[in-house]
Design an enzyme around this catalytic site. Structure first.
Site, mmCIF file in Angstrom:
data_model
loop_
_atom_site.group_PDB
_atom_site.id
_atom_site.type_symbol
_atom_site.label_atom_id
_atom_site.label_comp_id
_atom_site.label_asym_id
_atom_site.label_seq_id
_atom_site.Cartn_x
_atom_site.Cartn_y
_atom_site.Cartn_z
ATOM 1 N N GLU A 238 29.882 -10.943 16.241
ATOM 2 C CA GLU A 238 30.210 -9.876 15.283
ATOM 3 C C GLU A 238 31.467 -9.216 15.821
ATOM 4 O OE1 GLU A 238 28.606 -9.560 12.571
ATOM 5 O OE2 GLU A 238 26.699 -10.549 12.943
ATOM 6 N N CYS A 272 34.265 -1.098 13.121
ATOM 7 C CA CYS A 272 34.769 -2.428 12.760
ATOM 8 C C CYS A 272 35.026 -2.494 11.268
ATOM 9 C CB CYS A 272 33.749 -3.480 13.171
ATOM 10 S SG CYS A 272 32.088 -3.080 12.634
HETATM 11 P P1 NAD Z 1 35.149 -5.586 23.916
HETATM 12 O O1 NAD Z 1 35.243 -6.989 23.407
HETATM 13 O O2 NAD Z 1 36.199 -5.092 24.825
HETATM 14 O O3 NAD Z 1 33.768 -5.372 24.703
HETATM 15 C C1 NAD Z 1 32.518 -5.585 24.092
HETATM 16 C C2 NAD Z 1 31.482 -5.867 25.181
HETATM 17 O O4 NAD Z 1 31.805 -7.082 25.807
HETATM 18 C C3 NAD Z 1 31.419 -4.807 26.276
HETATM 19 O O5 NAD Z 1 30.068 -4.594 26.613
HETATM 20 C C4 NAD Z 1 32.161 -5.482 27.423
HETATM 21 O O6 NAD Z 1 31.778 -5.037 28.701
HETATM 22 C C5 NAD Z 1 31.782 -6.921 27.226
HETATM 23 N N1 NAD Z 1 32.717 -7.901 27.814
HETATM 24 C C6 NAD Z 1 34.017 -7.725 28.129
HETATM 25 N N2 NAD Z 1 34.527 -8.886 28.639
HETATM 26 C C7 NAD Z 1 33.510 -9.781 28.636
HETATM 27 C C8 NAD Z 1 33.408 -11.168 29.011
HETATM 28 N N3 NAD Z 1 34.444 -11.841 29.503
HETATM 29 N N4 NAD Z 1 32.231 -11.775 28.837
HETATM 30 C C9 NAD Z 1 31.167 -11.129 28.330
HETATM 31 N N5 NAD Z 1 31.199 -9.823 27.958
HETATM 32 C C10 NAD Z 1 32.359 -9.168 28.105
HETATM 33 O O7 NAD Z 1 35.003 -4.687 22.631
HETATM 34 P P2 NAD Z 1 34.939 -3.076 22.581
HETATM 35 O O8 NAD Z 1 36.305 -2.527 22.826
HETATM 36 O O9 NAD Z 1 33.795 -2.599 23.387
HETATM 37 O O10 NAD Z 1 34.525 -2.834 21.053
HETATM 38 C C11 NAD Z 1 35.439 -2.721 20.002
HETATM 39 C C12 NAD Z 1 35.468 -3.999 19.187
HETATM 40 O O11 NAD Z 1 34.166 -4.286 18.685
HETATM 41 C C13 NAD Z 1 36.353 -3.869 17.972
HETATM 42 O O12 NAD Z 1 37.128 -5.035 17.824
HETATM 43 C C14 NAD Z 1 35.354 -3.740 16.820
HETATM 44 O O13 NAD Z 1 35.864 -4.132 15.575
HETATM 45 C C15 NAD Z 1 34.253 -4.608 17.303
HETATM 46 N N6 NAD Z 1 32.988 -4.294 16.629
HETATM 47 C C16 NAD Z 1 32.487 -5.178 15.732
HETATM 48 C C17 NAD Z 1 31.311 -4.877 15.040
HETATM 49 C C18 NAD Z 1 30.746 -5.836 14.033
HETATM 50 O O14 NAD Z 1 29.600 -5.640 13.654
HETATM 51 N N7 NAD Z 1 31.494 -6.826 13.568
HETATM 52 C C19 NAD Z 1 30.649 -3.680 15.308
HETATM 53 C C20 NAD Z 1 31.182 -2.800 16.248
HETATM 54 C C21 NAD Z 1 32.360 -3.118 16.907
#
Ligand code: NAD
Length: 468
Positions: A238, A272
């Site tokens: 997502e 998002c």
């Molecule tokens: P991010 O991708 O930086 O981090 C998300 C999670 O992934 C965090 O818990 C982080 O610690 C973890 N992570 C980071 N690197 C990783 C790796 N290499 N392997 C595994 N896990 C890892 O995203 P963010 O800045 O926390 O969130 C914002 C993003 O989330 C935006 O792009 C937003 O659009 C998206 N989002 C999508 C939805 C949806 O339902 N489509 C909902 C909410 C947020």
């Protein structure tokens, strides 16, 4: 006991105040957590849906009893106003818990298949739905309560155990989810919350879970899919969005202007499904834009824990810098700032990370603000002449999470909705449909793969087995 000595600090982005410290789980700690869940899961799966539902409903009761405290925690960890924490995170999660506690049995009941000519030979077939086992859930900071708790509850109702890795910006909210479930009567080891940063998330991908449900950025999603491919671990993704809003000439302009302001600035634009691009018909553009600017001017920005704040802080300096960069890029390429356009001065909000709600005109698709996910309180508005042009522009994106169409002609709205490339399209609404537990949520193109919520979402958490 976890082995690590390293910790991360949770900070209130509205004030800079330290809220607490949590450990960074190392790879061995994460493997150990997965193992404990794996041992606990079979007994949970042997319970009936009714018995599992009872635990979820007891946890739900605890959340209701502690709603003010939980809303405070979410607000302090994210910077969002308390009413937003309640209306956009806690209430939808309460609804989801009740829905899946009651409906999972119906959705996952085994199914007899009519075999046509093979029936004549006395054969029968059934599809039974079995839980995967251990689901790894990795979640972002922008909805640190509703996104992970929704996934955890659905996975549990399907008979799975869960290892949850909350965002490093909101670990205390993640721990609170584990806490309420445990107090609701969940078996001790069945849900493990492993706090940490990206390294902990990366360790979870390698720790031998049976499926990963990831919500976060496109960049991280791709990295996760690559790693998971090595073991063919299935992943639900997502991801981000660049969600367009099309305002047609026959729309209710007051409703559309209010929808645009709420859709672009709720959660400080860090959703998002935030309205990230607005296309308005040229014949009504002046009136619409003036009204949007007027409504924006009336918003009160400040510490989300204080009374009558409409728009809170941004969650991190990193995100704030992206917003600044997008606005600067747009302005240096000819965009006009109609209101806002800068971060709030330190003297206005000491220690806080605030970007003023911003409306831009004179934008085009060469600018980052119209192509990349901004994830901040900025509404760029472009005008169009023909409906076909608006549809083409809306679809001209690598993202496809949500989109909206505004018109008083619902037939026209539905027709256009079906032409838009997005997982969800709303007519005369924006942003909120993640809050509906009954309907599938997910993106097309680089906004993700797979669905969460609704029956389709529950089916992502089970393995269908054909018994002949
Ligand atoms: P991010 O991708 O930086 O981090 C998300 C999670 O992934 C965090 O818990 C982080 O610690 C973890 N992570 C980071 N690197 C990783 C790796 N290499 N392997 C595994 N896990 C890892 O995203 P963010 O800045 O926390 O969130 C914002 C993003 O989330 C935006 O792009 C937003 O659009 C998206 N989002 C999508 C939805 C949806 O339902 N489509 C909902 C909410 C947020």
């Amino acid at each position: 006991m976890i082995s690590t000595q390293e910790s991360i600090v949770s900070i209130n982005p509205a004030t800079g105040e330290e809220l607490g410290r949590v450990p960074i789980y190392s790879a061995p700690d994460v493997s150990d957590a997965v193992h404990r869940v794996r041992v606990a899961q079979p007994a949970w799966n042997n319970l009936s849906f009714r018995e599992r539902g009872k635990v979820i409903m007891r946890a739900r009761r605890i959340i209701l009893d502690e709603i003010d405290e939980i809303a405070q925690l979410i607000s302090r960890e994210t910077g969002k106003p308390i009413p937003e924490a309640i209306s956009m995170e806690i209430t939808p999660a309460l609804d989801l818990m009740q829905y899946f506690a009651r409906q999972a049995a119906k959705f996952l009941k085994s199914q007899k298949i009519n075999l046509g000519m093979f029936k004549l030979l006395g054969r029968t077939s059934r599809i039974v739905y079995k839980p995967y086992g251990v689901i790894g859930i990795i979640s972002p900071w922008n909805f640190p309560w509703s996104v992970p708790i929704g996934g955890v509850v659905m996975a549990l109702m399907a008979g799975n155990g869960v290892v949850l890795k909350p965002s490093e910006l909101t670990p205390l909210t993640g721990l609170k989810i584990g806490d309420v479930l445990l107090r609701g009567g969940l078996p001790h080891d069945l849900v493990q919350v492993v706090t940490g940063d990206g390294s902990t998330g990366a360790a979870l991908i390698e720790a031998g879970t049976d499926k990963i449900c990831f919500t976060g950025s496109v960049e991280t999603g791709k990295r996760i899919a690559q790693t998971a491919a090595r073991t063919l671990t299935p992943v639900l993704l997502e991801l981000g969005g660049k969600d367009p809003m099309i305002v047609l000439e026959d729309s209710n302009l007051e409703a559309a202007a209010r929808g645009a302001v709420w859709g672009a600035f709720a959660n400080s634009g860090q959703a998002c499904a935030s309205v990230e691009r607005c296309y308005v018909h040229e014949s009504i553009a002046e009136f619409f834009i003036n009204r949007v600017v007027e409504l924006t001017g009336g918003l009160k920005q400040g510490n989300g824990c204080e009374d009558s704040v409409d728009i809170g802080a941004m969650s991190s300096e990193r995100q704030l810098k992206i917003v600044e960069e997008h606005v600067q890029d747009a302005v240096s390429n000819g965009a006009r700032i109609l209101i806002g356009g800068t971060r709030l001065l330190e003297s206005a909000q000491p220690g806080g990370l605030f970007f003023a709600p911003t409306v831009l005109s004179g934008v085009n698709h060469t600018m980052k603000i119209m192509r990349e996910e901004t994830f901040g309180p900025v509404l760029p508005v472009m005008t169009f002449r023909h409906e076909s042009e608006a549809i083409e522009w809306a679809n001209k994106s690598t993202f496809g999470l949500t989109a909206s169409v505004w018109t008083c002609d619902l037939k026209r709205g539905r027709r256009i909705a079906e032409k838009l490339e997005a997982g969800t399209v709303t007519v005369n609404e924006v942003l909120y449909t993640h809050a509906i537990p009954q309907t599938p949520w997910g993106g097309v193109k680089q906004s993700g793969q797979g669905r969460t919520h609704g029956r389709l979402g529950l089916l992502e958490l089970v393995l269908p087995q054909h018994v002949h």
